[in-house]
Design a protein around this motif. Structure first.
Motif, PDB file in Angstrom:
ATOM      1  N   ALA A 325       0.793  -1.136  -0.001  1.00  0.00           N
ATOM      2  CA  ALA A 325      -0.140  -0.196  -0.033  1.00  0.00           C
ATOM      3  C   ALA A 325       0.837   1.251  -0.050  1.00  0.00           C
ATOM      4  O   ALA A 325       0.555   2.487  -0.279  1.00  0.00           O
ATOM      5  N   ASP A 326       2.081   1.291   0.328  1.00  0.00           N
ATOM      6  CA  ASP A 326       3.070   2.374   0.583  1.00  0.00           C
ATOM      7  C   ASP A 326       4.067   2.477  -0.546  1.00  0.00           C
ATOM      8  O   ASP A 326       4.435   3.630  -0.959  1.00  0.00           O
ATOM      9  N   PHE A 327       4.308   1.495  -1.200  1.00  0.00           N
ATOM     10  CA  PHE A 327       5.237   1.601  -2.355  1.00  0.00           C
ATOM     11  C   PHE A 327       5.436   0.349  -3.102  1.00  0.00           C
ATOM     12  O   PHE A 327       4.801  -0.769  -2.684  1.00  0.00           O
ATOM     13  N   SER A 328       6.096   0.441  -4.108  1.00  0.00           N
ATOM     14  CA  SER A 328       6.229  -0.720  -4.989  1.00  0.00           C
ATOM     15  C   SER A 328       7.767  -0.619  -5.373  1.00  0.00           C
ATOM     16  O   SER A 328       8.586   0.400  -5.403  1.00  0.00           O
ATOM     17  N   GLN A 329       8.135  -2.034  -5.545  1.00  0.00           N
ATOM     18  CA  GLN A 329       9.546  -2.059  -5.713  1.00  0.00           C
ATOM     19  C   GLN A 329       9.993  -3.137  -6.648  1.00  0.00           C
ATOM     20  O   GLN A 329       9.262  -4.364  -6.650  1.00  0.00           O
ATOM     21  N   ALA A 330      11.037  -3.088  -7.437  1.00  0.00           N
ATOM     22  CA  ALA A 330      11.499  -4.081  -8.373  1.00  0.00           C
ATOM     23  C   ALA A 330      13.012  -4.444  -7.946  1.00  0.00           C
ATOM     24  O   ALA A 330      13.628  -3.274  -8.255  1.00  0.00           O
ATOM     25  N   HIS A 331      13.362  -5.329  -7.767  1.00  0.00           N
ATOM     26  CA  HIS A 331      14.906  -5.535  -7.344  1.00  0.00           C
ATOM     27  C   HIS A 331      15.318  -6.879  -8.258  1.00  0.00           C
ATOM     28  O   HIS A 331      14.813  -7.875  -8.395  1.00  0.00           O
ATOM     29  N   ARG A 332      16.556  -6.394  -8.932  1.00  0.00           N
ATOM     30  CA  ARG A 332      17.154  -7.106  -9.912  1.00  0.00           C
ATOM     31  C   ARG A 332      18.575  -7.364  -9.708  1.00  0.00           C
ATOM     32  O   ARG A 332      19.362  -6.384  -9.234  1.00  0.00           O
ATOM     33  N   TYR A 333      18.992  -8.498  -9.907  1.00  0.00           N
ATOM     34  CA  TYR A 333      20.342  -8.755  -9.561  1.00  0.00           C
ATOM     35  C   TYR A 333      20.818 -10.078 -10.460  1.00  0.00           C
ATOM     36  O   TYR A 333      19.769 -10.774 -10.882  1.00  0.00           O
TER      37      TYR A 333
END
Length: 379
Positions: A325-333
């Protein structure tokens, strides 16, 4: 220690097992870290961990013509002791579980069978998930374990059909459910800094359909196909907000083996792993492949073998997408994915009789290890 006693229509088995796990770590950082969020000034992390598991089981296998019934129960007692010196945190846990199991089998003309079963499984959190030290190796993404994690009891109902003649085919369905499951949670506690940790907050339900086949296409070529398709529903509350995620996931795996008489044996694997459903999002899927060959020399005493995994892909890009509800995140490695190996083995002799192993016993498949494995691409 296992004991089996055969009778006229029934076999009784009983046994026990003691497992001890000792873990110790002493980490020191040469780079000063400001004291915050539970870390000491130098970023040191020393901990000791001991786990003791006491297990006893008793089972009865009854055979009447083409019917088979198996009833059993297993009692497990667990003791955990850990000390995390960096955060002055001690863990002392004691709990016990009584785990029943039931299976009903019906054979048809010795070429097929149907089985129905129920069992429970206890999964214990790995110590890495319980370590309260704040890992700040990534300045924008911190990781901290939760020392209050509890084990998870999983209930599983199964129904399967097997056919075996020239090859074999096994089709099965499973329904499993669990409460207070351990879920990986991402929280935004500071500006531009995410915290990843674990809580016993989830309810997990899944329905699986799996297929396993092995069939000799010719005398020289053997083919195996395995696959699982699952519908997963998981929900839990994070900081007062309720999250629910569901969807399909699964994997498919093909193995083919080609034997060239007196020359070599060649095999190839191809697998697909779909995106994984997690509480706050999902991770991407990937394809796995390998090729191997082996050759026997010196009257089959010397074996030379080599293999390559993922020859067409040096790296695997892992992508985790989180939605809250507070943020969206995409984590790539990226992880190294390509691998080469060369093996030599020499057989000095052979046993006159093969070593027989007890088919009964207790397997050590109880640990809920790093749930991030599926997300990080670790097989």
């Amino acid at each position: 220690m296992d004991y089996a006693h055969p009778m006229k229509l029934m076999e009784m088995s009983l046994g026990g097992k003691y497992t001890t796990r000792d873990g110790e770590s002493d980490f020191n950082s040469l780079i000063p870290i400001n004291e915050e969020n539970g870390n000491n000034k130098n970023g040191n992390n020393r901990f000791l961990n001991k786990q003791h598991i006491y297990t006893i089981y008793n089972s009865y296998n009854l055979k009447i013509k083409d019917w088979g019934i198996s009833l059993g129960a297993r009692f497990e007692g667990t003791e955990n002791k850990a000390n995390f010196y960096a955060t002055n945190t001690e863990i002392k846990q004691r709990y016990s579980n009584l785990i029943p199991s039931f299976q009903l089998l019906k054979k048809f003309k010795n070429i097929s069978s149907v089985n129905l079963g129920y069992t429970q499984r206890i999964q214990r959190p790995d110590i890495n998930l319980m370590n309260p030290f704040v890992n700040k190796s990534d300045p924008t993404f911190y990781f901290v374990g939760n020392p209050d994690l509890s084990p998870v009891t999983n209930h599983t109902f199964s129904l399967g059909y097997s056919w075996f003649k020239k090859g074999f085919v096994n089709i099965g369905t499973n329904y499993s459910s669990a409460r207070n499951t351990i879920q990986r949670v991402i929280e935004l506690k500071e500006e531009n800094i995410s915290y990843a940790t674990y809580y016993n907050i989830g309810k997990d339900r899944r329905f699986d359909i799996n297929l396993n086949t092995n069939y000799p296409l010719t005398k020289a070529i053997n083919l195996s196909l395995n696959g699982t398709v699952s519908y997963v529903n998981v929900n839990g509350s994070v900081q007062g907000a309720m999250y629910e995620n569901d969807g399909m996931q699964g994997n498919a795996y093909m193995y083919i083996n080609y034997s060239i008489p007196k020359i070599a044996r060649i095999s190839a694997n191809l697998g697909y792993y779909s995106p994984t459903v997690i509480l706050q999002g999902s991770s991407n899927g990937y394809v796995y492949s390998s090729l191997s060959a082996s050759k026997q020399l010196l009257k089959n005493k010397l074996t030379i073998s080599g293999s390559v995994s993922n020859p067409f892909q040096k790296y695997r890009t892992v992508e985790n997408r989180i939605r809250t509800a507070d943020f969206s995140q995409a984590h790539r490695y990226k992880n190294y994915f390509r691998n080469f190996s060369l093996n030599l083995s020499y057989n000095f002799g052979k046993l006159e009789k093969p070593i027989k192993k007890n088919k009964k016993g207790i397997k050590n498949e109880d640990k809920i290890e790093n749930i991030e494995k599926a997300e990080k691409g670790v097989n």
